[in-house]
Design a protein around this motif. Structure first.
Motif, PDB file in Angstrom:
ATOM      1  N   SER A  31     132.675  76.168 -44.176  1.00  0.00           N
ATOM      2  CA  SER A  31     132.534  77.283 -43.881  1.00  0.00           C
ATOM      3  C   SER A  31     130.258  77.670 -43.113  1.00  0.00           C
ATOM      4  O   SER A  31     130.713  77.593 -42.013  1.00  0.00           O
ATOM      5  CB  SER A  31     132.557  79.071 -44.297  1.00  0.00           C
ATOM      6  OG  SER A  31     131.606  78.263 -45.529  1.00  0.00           O
ATOM      7  N   ALA A  34     129.842  75.340 -40.326  1.00  0.00           N
ATOM      8  CA  ALA A  34     130.673  76.200 -39.065  1.00  0.00           C
ATOM      9  C   ALA A  34     129.320  77.349 -38.438  1.00  0.00           C
ATOM     10  O   ALA A  34     129.045  77.812 -37.184  1.00  0.00           O
ATOM     11  CB  ALA A  34     132.093  77.217 -38.773  1.00  0.00           C
ATOM     12  N   LEU A  39     128.339  78.855 -35.281  1.00  0.00           N
ATOM     13  CA  LEU A  39     130.129  79.830 -34.974  1.00  0.00           C
ATOM     14  C   LEU A  39     130.651  80.253 -36.479  1.00  0.00           C
ATOM     15  O   LEU A  39     131.368  80.265 -36.495  1.00  0.00           O
ATOM     16  CB  LEU A  39     131.346  78.393 -35.392  1.00  0.00           C
ATOM     17  CG  LEU A  39     131.145  77.556 -33.854  1.00  0.00           C
ATOM     18  CD1 LEU A  39     131.535  76.026 -34.250  1.00  0.00           C
ATOM     19  CD2 LEU A  39     131.217  77.766 -32.418  1.00  0.00           C
ATOM     20  N   GLU A  40     129.830  81.318 -36.124  1.00  0.00           N
ATOM     21  CA  GLU A  40     130.056  82.425 -37.605  1.00  0.00           C
ATOM     22  C   GLU A  40     130.730  83.310 -36.923  1.00  0.00           C
ATOM     23  O   GLU A  40     131.601  83.444 -38.734  1.00  0.00           O
ATOM     24  CB  GLU A  40     128.709  84.099 -37.097  1.00  0.00           C
ATOM     25  CG  GLU A  40     126.965  83.511 -37.489  1.00  0.00           C
ATOM     26  CD  GLU A  40     126.959  82.245 -36.269  1.00  0.00           C
ATOM     27  OE1 GLU A  40     127.146  82.469 -35.354  1.00  0.00           O
ATOM     28  OE2 GLU A  40     125.234  82.039 -36.358  1.00  0.00           O
ATOM     29  N   GLU A  42     133.525  81.820 -36.722  1.00  0.00           N
ATOM     30  CA  GLU A  42     134.896  81.017 -37.420  1.00  0.00           C
ATOM     31  C   GLU A  42     134.958  80.334 -38.281  1.00  0.00           C
ATOM     32  O   GLU A  42     135.169  80.301 -39.381  1.00  0.00           O
ATOM     33  CB  GLU A  42     134.477  79.618 -36.425  1.00  0.00           C
ATOM     34  CG  GLU A  42     135.571  79.603 -34.638  1.00  0.00           C
ATOM     35  CD  GLU A  42     134.118  80.307 -33.791  1.00  0.00           C
ATOM     36  OE1 GLU A  42     133.085  81.081 -34.806  1.00  0.00           O
ATOM     37  OE2 GLU A  42     134.638  80.270 -32.314  1.00  0.00           O
ATOM     38  N   VAL A  94     135.149  68.733 -34.593  1.00  0.00           N
ATOM     39  CA  VAL A  94     134.547  69.053 -33.870  1.00  0.00           C
ATOM     40  C   VAL A  94     133.895  68.729 -32.917  1.00  0.00           C
ATOM     41  O   VAL A  94     134.639  67.294 -32.177  1.00  0.00           O
ATOM     42  CB  VAL A  94     132.765  69.516 -34.655  1.00  0.00           C
ATOM     43  CG1 VAL A  94     131.682  70.018 -33.341  1.00  0.00           C
ATOM     44  CG2 VAL A  94     132.534  69.945 -35.746  1.00  0.00           C
ATOM     45  N   HIS A  97     135.298  71.312 -24.968  1.00  0.00           N
ATOM     46  CA  HIS A  97     136.476  72.473 -24.639  1.00  0.00           C
ATOM     47  C   HIS A  97     137.591  71.640 -23.957  1.00  0.00           C
ATOM     48  O   HIS A  97     138.834  71.735 -23.874  1.00  0.00           O
ATOM     49  CB  HIS A  97     135.701  73.543 -23.839  1.00  0.00           C
ATOM     50  CG  HIS A  97     135.076  74.597 -24.084  1.00  0.00           C
ATOM     51  ND1 HIS A  97     135.303  75.291 -24.312  1.00  0.00           N
ATOM     52  CD2 HIS A  97     133.557  74.240 -24.467  1.00  0.00           C
ATOM     53  CE1 HIS A  97     134.890  76.282 -25.148  1.00  0.00           C
ATOM     54  NE2 HIS A  97     133.309  75.728 -24.705  1.00  0.00           N
ATOM     55  N   LEU A 115     136.692  72.947 -34.437  1.00  0.00           N
ATOM     56  CA  LEU A 115     135.462  73.777 -33.914  1.00  0.00           C
ATOM     57  C   LEU A 115     135.071  73.598 -32.689  1.00  0.00           C
ATOM     58  O   LEU A 115     134.585  72.336 -32.088  1.00  0.00           O
ATOM     59  CB  LEU A 115     134.335  73.742 -35.066  1.00  0.00           C
ATOM     60  CG  LEU A 115     134.693  73.613 -36.961  1.00  0.00           C
ATOM     61  CD1 LEU A 115     133.632  73.580 -38.198  1.00  0.00           C
ATOM     62  CD2 LEU A 115     135.159  75.058 -37.229  1.00  0.00           C
ATOM     63  N   VAL A 117     132.082  72.943 -29.799  1.00  0.00           N
ATOM     64  CA  VAL A 117     131.178  73.744 -28.822  1.00  0.00           C
ATOM     65  C   VAL A 117     131.109  72.852 -27.596  1.00  0.00           C
ATOM     66  O   VAL A 117     131.689  71.800 -27.144  1.00  0.00           O
ATOM     67  CB  VAL A 117     130.320  72.930 -30.071  1.00  0.00           C
ATOM     68  CG1 VAL A 117     129.860  73.612 -31.703  1.00  0.00           C
ATOM     69  CG2 VAL A 117     130.000  71.140 -29.787  1.00  0.00           C
ATOM     70  N   ASP A 118     129.962  73.320 -27.026  1.00  0.00           N
ATOM     71  CA  ASP A 118     129.426  73.232 -25.459  1.00  0.00           C
ATOM     72  C   ASP A 118     129.294  71.748 -25.760  1.00  0.00           C
ATOM     73  O   ASP A 118     130.233  71.010 -24.410  1.00  0.00           O
ATOM     74  CB  ASP A 118     129.006  74.008 -24.566  1.00  0.00           C
ATOM     75  CG  ASP A 118     128.617  75.437 -24.528  1.00  0.00           C
ATOM     76  OD1 ASP A 118     130.385  75.823 -25.429  1.00  0.00           O
ATOM     77  OD2 ASP A 118     128.228  76.386 -24.819  1.00  0.00           O
TER      78      ASP A 118
END
Length: 548
Positions: A31, A34, A39-40, A42, A94, A97, A115, A117-118
């Motif tokens: 956590s 994240a 990514l709060e 998530e 991680v 997309h 998770l 991320v861009d």
């Protein structure tokens, strides 16, 4: 040679990352990871008892408790190997997309949290620093980094040798090897991936390493391999044409180097201002910079080199500060380039926190700059003088030729080639440099990689033959392949008064041809050729020249 190209896919050759892990890592809740990634939302939904103890971007090196970074590679996406990573014990993935879309079509997405991320590559280094606790000094050894086209390897070896003379247990990350206070590990990249760099720094901390030196290539900066690393001091050697296959122009090459001299990456800088690029870097750096000048015609600097006197193969010189203070330094290796490397190493150690008084005592007591650097101007015979060097760009080759030029009537016989799938524009330049500096030029193969070896040789030969004709040099220029045959031909042409220089590959023991690694060590081939022709090879003493 160590490959500093684009980041590979996860299906490439496994590296030594498993051997570069600390034995124990303080667990970080998933956590918290994240939240670190922004990514709060998530983070609130993640299992409270899931913790992370490592981070890895090669599925074959995943250990239980790892976070697996599934990133796009040169040919494959890391998501292709997510199942293998989960089977090996990855507790979460991680990815970007595209990777998440791919994972959603497989059962992997339900096995562990994903998770998204861009751009996962941009978070890899900072995330590894958080997990391994290496973000700042205290979580890692005192750390100096060296960048530039030529001289990185020698300068890091010199700095480490001086650190040892000061009583430190040392670590090294570079072209030739990686050392973490124990047995050396052969290096595959000049700078490993960021996840491995942070794991290695944590391993050094665990093993009691108190000071470390690191080569920092432009590829490492460009591809994020040193992201999240914060150096106590970074040094700049020089900038000459190389790696334009990646950077396109010298301006872009310079910009990659200059990115190291920022507060995000380093506390202080030491910049050699012997060339225009160094002067520009000193002016552009956004951290405190100490400047070094080693040539009489170079710009004024904080420290200058003077009072040079011969000392065996090397040089004794003074390193003088503009305020009048001076250090007396002996470099056991010949050539002005080694004086520059030694001076830069001294200033990096000073910038990392050592006092001038302690450094002078170490220089006097331990002669630290007589250290041997494998495959860098490494002599393997005395009659004829036979030398192997790593010089593989025009500037380094010119300096290597100048360093070994016979003082008497002997000839200089050069064996060299150019690397495939690299900057093609430097090939004819190297051919021209060879003709200007050597009496006999033997053009052969370096590492062709997937390129046609004959076409590479043709590019080099074109430059050599044009220079030979236009300059009226009347050199012997011949083409011999494969490389082992070229070395034998060079030795067959040699007399005891001559010098044979085999340049381009240095310490490397494998030659890559069409995806196949062939056993080939220039030092072994040269020694064998010498013995075949009745000469006596030796183990050799390093007489360093310019190198990358």
């Amino acid at each position: 040679m160590p490959t500093d190209g684009p980041p590979p896919g996860n299906g490439g050759t496994p590296d030594a990352s498993r051997a570069l892990r600390p034995e124990r890592v303080d667990p970080v809740p998933l956590s918290e990871v994240a939240g670190f990634l922004g990514l709060e939302a998530e983070a609130e939904a993640l299992p409270a008892d899931t913790v992370v103890t490592g981070v890895c971007l090669d599925s074959r090196s995943v250990l239980p408790g790892d976070l697996y970074l599934a990133m796009p590679g040169a040919t494959r996406h890391g998501a292709d190997f997510a199942r293998d990573a989960v089977d090996a014990g990855a507790v979460a993935i991680v990815t970007d997309h595209d990777g998440a879309t791919q994972l959603a079509l497989s059962e992997t997405v339900s096995a562990v949290p994903v998770l998204v991320v861009d751009r996962p590559r941009t978070v890899a280094g900072p995330l590894a620093a958080r997990i391994y606790g290496t973000a700042l000094h205290g979580g890692r050894p005192a750390l100096v980094g060296v960048t530039g086209t030529n001289g990185k390897t020698t300068t890091t070896y010199f700095a480490n040798s001086l650190f040892r003379a000061l009583g430190h247990t040392t670590g090294l990350i570079g072209t030739i090897e990686i050392v973490a206070g124990g047995e050396p590990i052969p290096s595959r990249l000049t700078t490993p991936e960021s996840t491995d760099v942070h794991a290695l720094l944590a391993l050094m901390r665990e093993r009691g390493v108190t000071a470390a030196s690191m080569e920092v290539s432009s590829h490492a900066i460009e591809f994020g391999r040193v992201d999240g690393v914060h150096y106590d001091a970074v040094g700049f050697t020089n900038l000459t044409q190389d790696h334009l296959d990646l950077h396109g122009t010298m301006e872009e090459y310079f910009a990659a180097k200059a990115a190291l001299f920022t507060p995000e990456r380093a506390e202080r800088g030491v910049v050699t201002v012997d060339d225009e690029w160094g002067a520009r870097l000193a002016a552009a750096a956004t951290i405190p910079v100490t400047t070094l000048s080693t040539r009489p015609d170079a710009p004024q600097a904080d420290w200058t080199v003077g009072s040079l006197d011969a000392s065996g193969l090397g040089t004794v010189f003074e390193l003088r500060h503009r305020d009048g203070a001076a250090l007396r330094v002996r470099c056991g290796l010949p050539g002005g380039f080694n004086v520059a490397n030694a001076a830069l190493a001294v200033l990096l150690v000073l910038a990392s926190g050592a006092t001038a008084e302690d450094v002078q005592r170490a220089l006097d007591a331990a002669d630290p700059f007589a250290v041997e650097v494998p495959g860098r101007m490494q002599a393997v015979a005395a009659e004829p003088t036979a030398v192997v060097d790593f010089a593989h760009n025009p500037d380094a080759l010119a300096r290597a030729l100048d360093a070994v030029r016979p003082a008497g009537a002997g000839r200089l016989i050069l064996v060299f080639g150019a690397t495939g799938q690299r900057d093609q524009s430097k090939r004819p330049l190297m051919g021209a440099v060879a003709v200007r500096g050597a009496d006999v030029v033997v053009v052969t193969d370096d590492d062709p990689h997937d390129e046609d070896a004959a076409a590479i040789r043709a590019d080099v030969l074109a430059g050599a033959l044009e220079e030979n004709a236009s300059g009226g040099w009347d050199r012997m220029v011949i083409e011999v392949a494969p490389r082992a045959d070229a070395i034998r031909r060079a030795v067959a042409l040699a007399t005891r008064e001559d010098v044979v220089l085999v340049a381009g590959r240095g310490h490397e023991a494998w030659q890559e041809v069409k995806g196949v690694n062939l056993a080939l060590d220039d030092r072994d081939e040269l020694r064998a050729a010498l013995a075949e022709h009745g000469f006596r090879p030796t183990g050799g003493e390093s007489i360093e020249s310019g190198e990358e």
